[in-house]
Design a protein around this motif. Structure first.
Motif, PDB file in Angstrom:
ATOM      1  N   SER A 107      -7.808  17.160  -7.069  1.00 45.59           N
ATOM      2  CA  SER A 107      -9.076  16.697  -7.596  1.00 45.59           C
ATOM      3  C   SER A 107      -9.261  17.190  -9.020  1.00 45.59           C
ATOM      4  O   SER A 107      -8.697  18.193  -9.426  1.00 45.59           O
ATOM      5  CB  SER A 107     -10.216  17.229  -6.730  1.00 45.59           C
ATOM      6  N   THR A 108     -10.031  16.444  -9.764  1.00 46.54           N
ATOM      7  CA  THR A 108     -10.332  16.852 -11.125  1.00 46.54           C
ATOM      8  C   THR A 108     -11.821  16.662 -11.346  1.00 46.54           C
ATOM      9  O   THR A 108     -12.385  15.690 -10.890  1.00 46.54           O
ATOM     10  CB  THR A 108      -9.569  15.996 -12.135  1.00 46.54           C
ATOM     11  N   HIS A 109     -12.407  17.585 -12.024  1.00 46.96           N
ATOM     12  CA  HIS A 109     -13.843  17.502 -12.227  1.00 46.96           C
ATOM     13  C   HIS A 109     -14.110  17.110 -13.666  1.00 46.96           C
ATOM     14  O   HIS A 109     -13.506  17.630 -14.564  1.00 46.96           O
ATOM     15  CB  HIS A 109     -14.479  18.864 -11.933  1.00 46.96           C
ATOM     16  N   ASP A 110     -14.996  16.183 -13.825  1.00 49.88           N
ATOM     17  CA  ASP A 110     -15.205  15.644 -15.164  1.00 49.88           C
ATOM     18  C   ASP A 110     -16.695  15.459 -15.398  1.00 49.88           C
ATOM     19  O   ASP A 110     -17.279  14.472 -15.009  1.00 49.88           O
ATOM     20  CB  ASP A 110     -14.476  14.305 -15.257  1.00 49.88           C
ATOM     21  N   ILE A 111     -17.289  16.457 -15.985  1.00 51.10           N
ATOM     22  CA  ILE A 111     -18.720  16.387 -16.244  1.00 51.10           C
ATOM     23  C   ILE A 111     -18.898  16.120 -17.713  1.00 51.10           C
ATOM     24  O   ILE A 111     -18.217  16.704 -18.538  1.00 51.10           O
ATOM     25  CB  ILE A 111     -19.418  17.709 -15.853  1.00 51.10           C
ATOM     26  N   SER A 112     -19.788  15.203 -18.046  1.00 48.44           N
ATOM     27  CA  SER A 112     -19.866  14.795 -19.450  1.00 48.44           C
ATOM     28  C   SER A 112     -20.187  15.975 -20.357  1.00 48.44           C
ATOM     29  O   SER A 112     -19.521  16.199 -21.328  1.00 48.44           O
ATOM     30  CB  SER A 112     -20.867  13.669 -19.629  1.00 48.44           C
TER      31      SER A 112
ATOM     32  N   LEU B 261      -0.755   9.282   0.134  1.00 49.32           N
ATOM     33  CA  LEU B 261      -0.042   8.063   0.528  1.00 49.32           C
ATOM     34  C   LEU B 261      -0.176   7.792   2.021  1.00 49.32           C
ATOM     35  O   LEU B 261      -0.380   6.650   2.447  1.00 49.32           O
ATOM     36  CB  LEU B 261       1.440   8.198   0.129  1.00 49.32           C
ATOM     37  N   THR B 262      -0.127   8.858   2.827  1.00 47.66           N
ATOM     38  CA  THR B 262      -0.189   8.683   4.284  1.00 47.66           C
ATOM     39  C   THR B 262      -1.505   8.004   4.692  1.00 47.66           C
ATOM     40  O   THR B 262      -1.534   7.224   5.634  1.00 47.66           O
ATOM     41  CB  THR B 262      -0.116  10.048   5.000  1.00 47.66           C
ATOM     42  N   LEU B 263      -2.582   8.320   3.965  1.00 51.69           N
ATOM     43  CA  LEU B 263      -3.869   7.716   4.318  1.00 51.69           C
ATOM     44  C   LEU B 263      -3.932   6.254   3.897  1.00 51.69           C
ATOM     45  O   LEU B 263      -4.644   5.457   4.498  1.00 51.69           O
ATOM     46  CB  LEU B 263      -5.019   8.489   3.662  1.00 51.69           C
ATOM     47  N   LYS B 264      -3.176   5.903   2.852  1.00 56.62           N
ATOM     48  CA  LYS B 264      -3.179   4.507   2.400  1.00 56.62           C
ATOM     49  C   LYS B 264      -2.507   3.589   3.410  1.00 56.62           C
ATOM     50  O   LYS B 264      -2.730   2.390   3.415  1.00 56.62           O
ATOM     51  CB  LYS B 264      -2.415   4.377   1.088  1.00 56.62           C
TER      52      LYS B 264
ATOM     53  N   GLN C  51     -18.553  12.984 -12.522  1.00 52.17           N
ATOM     54  CA  GLN C  51     -17.648  12.471 -11.504  1.00 52.17           C
ATOM     55  C   GLN C  51     -16.580  13.478 -11.129  1.00 52.17           C
ATOM     56  O   GLN C  51     -16.298  14.422 -11.854  1.00 52.17           O
ATOM     57  CB  GLN C  51     -16.964  11.209 -12.021  1.00 52.17           C
ATOM     58  N   LYS C  52     -16.024  13.248  -9.977  1.00 53.36           N
ATOM     59  CA  LYS C  52     -14.886  14.036  -9.535  1.00 53.36           C
ATOM     60  C   LYS C  52     -13.860  13.067  -8.953  1.00 53.36           C
ATOM     61  O   LYS C  52     -14.244  12.086  -8.315  1.00 53.36           O
ATOM     62  CB  LYS C  52     -15.359  15.041  -8.477  1.00 53.36           C
ATOM     63  N   LYS C  53     -12.595  13.327  -9.244  1.00 51.56           N
ATOM     64  CA  LYS C  53     -11.556  12.432  -8.743  1.00 51.56           C
ATOM     65  C   LYS C  53     -10.712  13.141  -7.693  1.00 51.56           C
ATOM     66  O   LYS C  53     -10.374  14.310  -7.843  1.00 51.56           O
ATOM     67  CB  LYS C  53     -10.620  12.011  -9.882  1.00 51.56           C
ATOM     68  N   TYR C  54     -10.397  12.439  -6.650  1.00 49.55           N
ATOM     69  CA  TYR C  54      -9.544  12.966  -5.580  1.00 49.55           C
ATOM     70  C   TYR C  54      -8.355  12.031  -5.413  1.00 49.55           C
ATOM     71  O   TYR C  54      -8.547  10.813  -5.307  1.00 49.55           O
ATOM     72  CB  TYR C  54     -10.314  13.006  -4.252  1.00 49.55           C
ATOM     73  N   LYS C  55      -7.174  12.594  -5.410  1.00 49.21           N
ATOM     74  CA  LYS C  55      -5.984  11.766  -5.199  1.00 49.21           C
ATOM     75  C   LYS C  55      -5.935  11.307  -3.740  1.00 49.21           C
ATOM     76  O   LYS C  55      -6.100  12.107  -2.833  1.00 49.21           O
ATOM     77  CB  LYS C  55      -4.733  12.579  -5.546  1.00 49.21           C
ATOM     78  N   VAL C  56      -5.729  10.002  -3.539  1.00 49.32           N
ATOM     79  CA  VAL C  56      -5.650   9.493  -2.170  1.00 49.32           C
ATOM     80  C   VAL C  56      -4.218   9.679  -1.657  1.00 49.32           C
ATOM     81  O   VAL C  56      -3.289   9.109  -2.214  1.00 49.32           O
ATOM     82  CB  VAL C  56      -6.019   7.991  -2.114  1.00 49.32           C
TER      83      VAL C  56
ATOM     84  N   LEU D 245     -19.029   5.497  -5.312  1.00 47.19           N
ATOM     85  CA  LEU D 245     -17.690   5.833  -4.838  1.00 47.19           C
ATOM     86  C   LEU D 245     -16.760   4.734  -5.323  1.00 47.19           C
ATOM     87  O   LEU D 245     -17.143   3.569  -5.310  1.00 47.19           O
ATOM     88  CB  LEU D 245     -17.645   5.748  -3.315  1.00 47.19           C
ATOM     89  N   ASP D 246     -15.572   5.100  -5.726  1.00 50.68           N
ATOM     90  CA  ASP D 246     -14.614   4.068  -6.115  1.00 50.68           C
ATOM     91  C   ASP D 246     -13.266   4.361  -5.471  1.00 50.68           C
ATOM     92  O   ASP D 246     -12.628   5.362  -5.797  1.00 50.68           O
ATOM     93  CB  ASP D 246     -14.469   4.043  -7.650  1.00 50.68           C
ATOM     94  N   LEU D 247     -12.874   3.503  -4.560  1.00 55.56           N
ATOM     95  CA  LEU D 247     -11.557   3.643  -3.951  1.00 55.56           C
ATOM     96  C   LEU D 247     -10.588   2.799  -4.764  1.00 55.56           C
ATOM     97  O   LEU D 247     -10.536   1.580  -4.604  1.00 55.56           O
ATOM     98  CB  LEU D 247     -11.605   3.171  -2.489  1.00 55.56           C
ATOM     99  N   GLY D 248      -9.879   3.428  -5.681  1.00 59.79           N
ATOM    100  CA  GLY D 248      -8.959   2.696  -6.558  1.00 59.79           C
ATOM    101  C   GLY D 248      -7.545   2.750  -6.031  1.00 59.79           C
ATOM    102  O   GLY D 248      -7.288   3.257  -4.927  1.00 59.79           O
ATOM    103  N   GLY D 249      -6.626   2.253  -6.826  1.00 58.36           N
ATOM    104  CA  GLY D 249      -5.235   2.213  -6.421  1.00 58.36           C
ATOM    105  C   GLY D 249      -4.662   3.606  -6.202  1.00 58.36           C
ATOM    106  O   GLY D 249      -3.818   3.822  -5.329  1.00 58.36           O
ATOM    107  N   THR D 250      -5.118   4.561  -6.987  1.00 59.55           N
ATOM    108  CA  THR D 250      -4.529   5.893  -6.945  1.00 59.55           C
ATOM    109  C   THR D 250      -5.542   6.961  -6.560  1.00 59.55           C
ATOM    110  O   THR D 250      -5.217   7.896  -5.831  1.00 59.55           O
ATOM    111  CB  THR D 250      -3.949   6.235  -8.341  1.00 59.55           C
ATOM    112  N   PHE D 251      -6.755   6.844  -7.102  1.00 57.54           N
ATOM    113  CA  PHE D 251      -7.751   7.893  -6.910  1.00 57.54           C
ATOM    114  C   PHE D 251      -8.982   7.399  -6.174  1.00 57.54           C
ATOM    115  O   PHE D 251      -9.327   6.216  -6.235  1.00 57.54           O
ATOM    116  CB  PHE D 251      -8.225   8.429  -8.274  1.00 57.54           C
TER     117      PHE D 251
END
Ligand code: ADP
Length: 493
Positions: free
Chosen positions: A153-158, A100-103, A93-98, A69-75
């Motif tokens: 979210s975006t799905h990114d399978i190699s 703002l309210t949760l930040k 991997q799959k990316k989910y936008k975090v 899991l990676d909690l980054g600045g944006t995703f």
């Protein structure tokens, strides 16, 4: 500007204001090295020098399947990593936008969100099968970020979906590496108390709490059957990810929303270490160099830096980061341009509501502007007039804006090189050389950033340094790196 002479004079003035001379670079890196040593000796130093409990080096032969899991600045990125040995790995991997309210909300809500995303990812893995068909080496950068997406979210399978003849392991067996890129006081590989938020986060009920425990609790609440085996700083993940395929990797550096670095330090030189026996005589130390010089003794702060700092979420903190990283470079440039507007030098003295807004001038715009080599700077015009609603810009205005970006970006690269120089000296790697794994959009996309950093290292150490020290993009730090640390932790548990 009224004419080319006035324009040249302004550029000269800006060059002087944002110059980091060789003497200053040497002073900054010396001072940072001293601060690093302070941090190794005692708790509570400005440059925290946090022991990470990661004390082994990967060999590239490790095998196993892990979650990250990676909690980054944006995703929030959720990954499944298959370590295949022979320096190869597969990752999806799959990316989910975090939101703002949760930040800025209760950290428990953020943990619940993370648990839900992970649950969703696992459900999809179970539905589609978790085995990837392609065998890609780590050099191939299999897991690229999915690019900009307006979706949540975006799905990114190699590639591929057949199971390669291997049976998927039941998901219950997964161990997870949690990339958490905020200053933590770790008491074990999977125990970490949050010291403070950075990079636009300010959740309540979290500072001084064990974030692993809180996230693991959320997994329990939501019945997500995953064990957090390790909590990993992104710089550490970057170092581990590149070291899996390039054994001479000795530093991990982040140049993205924020900036940070880590390196291997001898345990005997981590004077404050009281964590008992370790398997190896070295440990990865997370420098947290972004906090360097909050006393404002050596960094060449301009009035613009002071203004950006004053208006930031946490004034007088992360001063080094505020002169270097993606979160702030656009804002510094915006302030420089506003000052030129107020002096009636640019845009006929007119700004716009959009451009007046804090953080409206993204660092990514600086990249686009620096890359704009069209004769009339069309892309620059587009950003200023169409995106940011500046009423009108002349070609000379646009050229001046381009110069502002180049000057602010170059200073950031030179300061980053001061940081790298300090770590190289601290770990005696100037003569022997090493590879530096670097992750982050600034390094990956910003034109000339890498070249300017290398030039600054050459200024400090002489031209031969470019044969000794190599920069290498280590894009998969938060996935591959965290998985490797989870693997090392699980193996040693
Ligand atoms: P994070 O550090 O949050 O994991 P990134 O490494 O993508 O994520 O860094 C995001 C930061 O990089 C943002 O501050 C953004 O302004 C900046 N950025 C994004 N794209 C570019 C670009 N093309 N050039 C320069 N900076 C960029």
């Amino acid at each position: 500007p009224k004419n080319a002479d006035e324009s040249a004079a302004i550029v000269e003035e800006l060059n002087q204001t944002f110059d980091v001379s060789l003497a200053q670079m040497k002073n900054i890196s010396e001072q940072l090295k001293k601060e690093m040593q302070k941090g190794l000796n005692q708790e509570g130093a400005t440059v925290a020098m946090l022991p990470t409990f990661v004390s082994g080096r990967p060999t590239g032969e490790e095998k196993g399947r892990y979650l990250a899991l990676d909690l980054g600045g944006t995703f929030l990125r959720v990954c499944e990593v298959d370590l295949c040995g022979n320096k190869e790995f597969k990752i999806q991997q799959k990316k989910y936008k975090v939101p703002l309210t949760l930040k800025e909300g209760d950290f428990r809500d953020l943990c619940d969100f993370i648990a839900e995303c992970l649950d969703n990812f696992i459900a999809e893995l179970n539905a589609t099968g978790s085995i990837l068909s392609s065998s890609l080496s780590s050099d191939a950068n299999v897991a690229t970020a999915a690019g900009s997406s307006s979706n949540n979210s975006t799905h990114d399978i190699s590639s591929g979906s057949s199971n390669n003849g291997v049976e998927p392991s039941p998901i219950e067996k997964y161990q997870l590496g949690f990339t958490f890129s905020f200053p933590l006081f770790q008491t074990d590989i999977n125990r970490g108390v949050l010291k403070q938020w950075t990079k636009g986060y300010s959740c309540t009920n979290s500072v001084h709490e064990d974030v692993v425990e809180m996230l693991q609790d959320a997994f329990l609440r939501k019945q997500v059957p995953v064990n957090i085996a390790a909590i990993v700083n992104d710089a550490v993940g970057t170092l581990m990810a590149l070291a899996y395929s390039v054994p001479e990797t000795a530093l991990g550096v982040i140049l993205g929303t924020g900036t940070n670095a880590c390196y291997y330090e001898k345990i005997k030189d981590i004077k404050k270490w009281d964590g008992g026996e370790t398997l190896n005589d070295e440990m990865v130390v997370n420098t947290e160099w972004g906090a360097f010089d909050c006393e404002r003794l050596v960094l060449p702060l301009t009035v613009h830096d002071r203004k950006v700092d004053r208006e930031s979420l946490r004034p007088r903190q992360q001063m080094f980061e505020k002169m270097i990283s993606g979160m702030y470079l656009g804002e510094i440039s915006r302030n420089v341009i506003l000052h030129l507007i107020d002096r009636q030098i640019i845009f006929d003295g007119y700004s716009s509501n959009d451009f007046n807004k804090q953080h409206s001038f993204d660092t990514a715009y600086m990249s686009s502007i620096e890359l704009d080599n069209s004769p009339d700077l069309q892309e620059t015009r587009h950003i200023l007039e169409d995106v940011l609603s500046i009423p009108s810009t002349s070609l000379m205005d646009r050229q001046l804006v381009k110069s502002v970006c180049e000057i602010v970006g170059r200073r950031a690269a030179r300061l980053s090189a001061c940081g790298i120089a300090a770590v190289l000296k601290q770990s005696n790697l100037v003569t022997s050389g090493c590879t530096i794994g670097i992750d982050g959009s600034l390094f990956e996309h910003y034109p000339c950033f890498e070249a300017n950093m290398m030039q600054a290292l050459k200024d400090m150490f002489g031209p031969y340094i470019s044969y000794k020290v190599k920069f290498s993009l280590a894009r998969d730090g938060s996935g591959l790196g965290a998985a490797i640390v989870a693997m090392l932790a699980h193996k040693n548990s």
